[in-house]
Design a protein around this motif. Structure first.
Motif, PDB file in Angstrom:
ATOM      1  N   GLY A 160       0.798  -1.226   0.000  1.00 17.46           N
ATOM      2  CA  GLY A 160       0.000   0.000   0.000  1.00 17.46           C
ATOM      3  C   GLY A 160       0.824   1.266   0.000  1.00 17.46           C
ATOM      4  N   THR A 161       1.589   1.495  -1.053  1.00 20.64           N
ATOM      5  CA  THR A 161       2.398   2.704  -1.180  1.00 20.64           C
ATOM      6  C   THR A 161       1.951   3.498  -2.397  1.00 20.64           C
ATOM      7  N   PRO A 162       2.221   4.808  -2.432  1.00 21.89           N
ATOM      8  CA  PRO A 162       1.871   5.606  -3.619  1.00 21.89           C
ATOM      9  C   PRO A 162       2.504   5.058  -4.896  1.00 21.89           C
ATOM     10  N   LEU A 163       3.733   4.546  -4.810  1.00 22.39           N
ATOM     11  CA  LEU A 163       4.390   3.995  -5.988  1.00 22.39           C
ATOM     12  C   LEU A 163       3.637   2.778  -6.505  1.00 22.39           C
ATOM     13  N   ASN A 164       3.297   1.847  -5.625  1.00 21.78           N
ATOM     14  CA  ASN A 164       2.587   0.645  -6.063  1.00 21.78           C
ATOM     15  C   ASN A 164       1.189   0.972  -6.581  1.00 21.78           C
ATOM     16  N   ARG A 165       0.565   2.003  -6.032  1.00 21.23           N
ATOM     17  CA  ARG A 165      -0.737   2.429  -6.557  1.00 21.23           C
ATOM     18  C   ARG A 165      -0.581   2.903  -8.007  1.00 21.23           C
ATOM     19  N   LYS A 166       0.478   3.642  -8.299  1.00 23.37           N
ATOM     20  CA  LYS A 166       0.688   4.117  -9.667  1.00 23.37           C
ATOM     21  C   LYS A 166       1.005   2.960 -10.613  1.00 23.37           C
ATOM     22  N   PHE A 168      -0.181  -0.030 -10.249  1.00 27.10           N
ATOM     23  CA  PHE A 168      -1.481  -0.673 -10.441  1.00 27.10           C
ATOM     24  C   PHE A 168      -2.302   0.084 -11.484  1.00 27.10           C
ATOM     25  N   GLU A 169      -2.283   1.417 -11.405  1.00 24.51           N
ATOM     26  CA  GLU A 169      -3.025   2.223 -12.381  1.00 24.51           C
ATOM     27  C   GLU A 169      -2.482   2.024 -13.793  1.00 24.51           C
ATOM     28  N   ARG A 170      -1.170   1.930 -13.923  1.00 24.36           N
ATOM     29  CA  ARG A 170      -0.557   1.750 -15.238  1.00 24.36           C
ATOM     30  C   ARG A 170      -0.762   0.333 -15.764  1.00 24.36           C
ATOM     31  N   SER A 171      -1.058  -0.616 -14.872  1.00 25.22           N
ATOM     32  CA  SER A 171      -1.284  -2.002 -15.287  1.00 25.22           C
ATOM     33  C   SER A 171      -2.731  -2.249 -15.679  1.00 25.22           C
ATOM     34  N   TYR A 172      -3.624  -1.375 -15.227  1.00 27.11           N
ATOM     35  CA  TYR A 172      -5.066  -1.585 -15.390  1.00 27.11           C
ATOM     36  C   TYR A 172      -5.477  -1.777 -16.846  1.00 27.11           C
ATOM     37  N   ALA A 173      -4.917  -0.998 -17.747  1.00 34.34           N
ATOM     38  CA  ALA A 173      -5.327  -1.060 -19.155  1.00 34.34           C
ATOM     39  C   ALA A 173      -4.964  -2.386 -19.812  1.00 34.34           C
ATOM     40  N   TYR A 174      -4.039  -3.128 -19.225  1.00 34.60           N
ATOM     41  CA  TYR A 174      -3.559  -4.352 -19.848  1.00 34.60           C
ATOM     42  C   TYR A 174      -4.361  -5.592 -19.462  1.00 34.60           C
ATOM     43  N   PHE A 175      -5.277  -5.480 -18.507  1.00 32.03           N
ATOM     44  CA  PHE A 175      -6.058  -6.653 -18.109  1.00 32.03           C
ATOM     45  C   PHE A 175      -6.943  -7.103 -19.272  1.00 32.03           C
ATOM     46  N   SER A 176      -6.848  -8.371 -19.598  1.00 31.81           N
ATOM     47  CA  SER A 176      -7.697  -8.944 -20.636  1.00 31.81           C
ATOM     48  C   SER A 176      -9.078  -9.221 -20.063  1.00 31.81           C
ATOM     49  N   LYS A 177     -10.109  -8.721 -20.726  1.00 31.78           N
ATOM     50  CA  LYS A 177     -11.465  -8.891 -20.231  1.00 31.78           C
ATOM     51  C   LYS A 177     -11.933 -10.330 -20.326  1.00 31.78           C
ATOM     52  N   ASP A 178     -11.531 -11.040 -21.390  1.00 30.76           N
ATOM     53  CA  ASP A 178     -12.025 -12.413 -21.569  1.00 30.76           C
ATOM     54  C   ASP A 178     -10.965 -13.486 -21.325  1.00 30.76           C
ATOM     55  N   LEU A 179      -9.723 -13.085 -21.038  1.00 27.38           N
ATOM     56  CA  LEU A 179      -8.622 -14.012 -20.719  1.00 27.38           C
ATOM     57  C   LEU A 179      -8.183 -14.865 -21.897  1.00 27.38           C
ATOM     58  N   LYS A 180      -8.613 -14.519 -23.085  1.00 28.65           N
ATOM     59  CA  LYS A 180      -8.369 -15.371 -24.246  1.00 28.65           C
ATOM     60  C   LYS A 180      -6.913 -15.350 -24.705  1.00 28.65           C
ATOM     61  N   ASN A 181      -6.386 -16.530 -25.024  1.00 31.29           N
ATOM     62  CA  ASN A 181      -5.120 -16.620 -25.745  1.00 31.29           C
ATOM     63  C   ASN A 181      -5.376 -16.221 -27.198  1.00 31.29           C
ATOM     64  N   VAL A 182      -4.575 -15.307 -27.719  1.00 32.78           N
ATOM     65  CA  VAL A 182      -4.779 -14.819 -29.085  1.00 32.78           C
ATOM     66  C   VAL A 182      -3.818 -15.550 -30.019  1.00 32.78           C
ATOM     67  N   GLN A 183      -4.376 -16.238 -30.999  1.00 24.54           N
ATOM     68  CA  GLN A 183      -3.559 -17.050 -31.902  1.00 24.54           C
ATOM     69  C   GLN A 183      -2.483 -16.221 -32.598  1.00 24.54           C
ATOM     70  N   ARG A 184      -2.839 -15.018 -33.030  1.00 21.67           N
ATOM     71  CA  ARG A 184      -1.881 -14.148 -33.712  1.00 21.67           C
ATOM     72  C   ARG A 184      -0.629 -13.924 -32.856  1.00 21.67           C
ATOM     73  N   ASP A 185      -0.839 -13.652 -31.580  1.00 20.97           N
ATOM     74  CA  ASP A 185       0.287 -13.400 -30.691  1.00 20.97           C
ATOM     75  C   ASP A 185       1.140 -14.647 -30.506  1.00 20.97           C
ATOM     76  N   TRP A 186       0.470 -15.794 -30.316  1.00 17.07           N
ATOM     77  CA  TRP A 186       1.220 -17.025 -30.105  1.00 17.07           C
ATOM     78  C   TRP A 186       2.033 -17.401 -31.345  1.00 17.07           C
ATOM     79  N   GLU A 187       1.487 -17.170 -32.508  1.00 13.94           N
ATOM     80  CA  GLU A 187       2.230 -17.475 -33.732  1.00 13.94           C
ATOM     81  C   GLU A 187       3.499 -16.630 -33.825  1.00 13.94           C
ATOM     82  N   LYS A 240      -1.761  11.989 -15.663  1.00 13.34           N
ATOM     83  CA  LYS A 240      -2.946  12.360 -14.880  1.00 13.34           C
ATOM     84  C   LYS A 240      -3.317  11.338 -13.808  1.00 13.34           C
ATOM     85  N   GLY A 241      -2.807  10.111 -13.915  1.00 11.97           N
ATOM     86  CA  GLY A 241      -3.207   9.067 -12.992  1.00 11.97           C
ATOM     87  C   GLY A 241      -4.594   8.554 -13.304  1.00 11.97           C
ATOM     88  N   GLY A 242      -5.094   7.697 -12.439  1.00 10.95           N
ATOM     89  CA  GLY A 242      -6.441   7.160 -12.626  1.00 10.95           C
ATOM     90  C   GLY A 242      -6.454   5.873 -13.422  1.00 10.95           C
TER      91      GLY A 242
END
Length: 255
Positions: A160-166, A168-187, A240-242
């Motif tokens: 629970g530090t300001p650094l780890n919060r930032k 977490f915010e920067r990681s948020y956009a990378y969460f996969s909504k459906d968890l799917k493995n993408v064939q294009r990426d694996w190839e 801007k954070g968030g």
């Protein structure tokens, strides 16, 4: 490849000649060696320094000039250190390995759930239940990131530090909504692994979406465009954070 402007490194990969480059594990060293040959250099043209997960610390201490890191972790650590020194955060720069290696749009820094083949074969109901739990947790993080962060810190107070919060915010956009493995990426990852010599020529990707019991999103029709939009979005988050994510029509990038 993360570095500071003061290192003398520029977007030209050849400016890494004579520099000290940090890497996490052996795979990183193989990547750098291959990239040097890709740009007409030799592995002897740089000094490799194994840093483990302490790449940011090594850059700050002046032990290396650049190191393999992530935009949402090591760059954040260095940005905050620069700010504490009264220096602009924009002094942190990154050379993207996927671009340097001419891989095209490809996400190969994904979280992988790796299971023993025999266990999976004998416990398919448990595996499906596990993936349902991961999906439920992911839905919670995406829909209620502030509440998810509070629960995380309650469970792991040391984080629970300001650094780890930032981070977490920067990681948020990378969460996969459906968890799917993408064939294009694996190839692309498979071809890259064979090019690096870490995969046998006959290797076939062994991922599966078999245990994802919900509707999966269509693959993006513009993955390169998504990647560019993601770069801009993350710049906005850095300033801007968030919590921000790409729009519904721009969901090709996963982690």
């Amino acid at each position: 490849m993360v570095y500071l402007k003061s290192s003398g490194i520029t977007p030209d990969f050849r400016t890494l000649k004579g520099k000290r480059i940090g890497y996490v594990g052996e795979f990183g060293k193989i990547q750098i060696d291959e990239l040097t040959s890709h740009y007409g250099m030799l592995p002897s043209d740089y000094t490799a320094v194994r840093c483990g997960m302490n790449v940011s610390k090594a850059i700050i201490k002046g032990e290396i000039d650049a190191g393999i890191g992530l935009e949402n972790v090591q760059m954040v650590e260095l940005e905050e250190w620069l700010a504490s020194q009264g220096r602009p955060k924009t002094d942190v720069q990154m050379l993207r390995i996927d671009e340097l290696a001419e891989l095209g749009c490809c996400c190969f820094c994904s979280i992988l759930y790796i299971g023993n083949e025999q266990f999976i074969a004998e416990n398919q109901d448990k595996v499906r239940a596990f993936m349902r739990a991961v999906k439920r947790a992911t839905d919670f993080v995406i829909s209620s990131p502030d509440a998810a962060w509070d629960e995380y810190v309650d469970f792991k107070p040391i984080m629970g530090t300001p650094l780890n919060r930032k981070i977490f915010e920067r990681s948020y956009a990378y969460f996969s909504k459906d968890l799917k493995n993408v064939q294009r990426d694996w190839e692309k990852v498979t071809k890259y692994g064979k090019r690096l010599g870490v995969l046998d020529a006959n290797f076939e990707p062994n991922y599966t979406n078999e245990f994802l019991e919900w509707a999966l999103e269509e693959d993006s029709t513009d993955p390169t465009g998504d990647q560019k939009r993601m770069v801009q979005l993350q710049k906005d988050v850095a300033e801007k954070g968030g919590f921000q994510r790409l729009g519904v029509q721009e969901t090709g990038i996963r982690a």
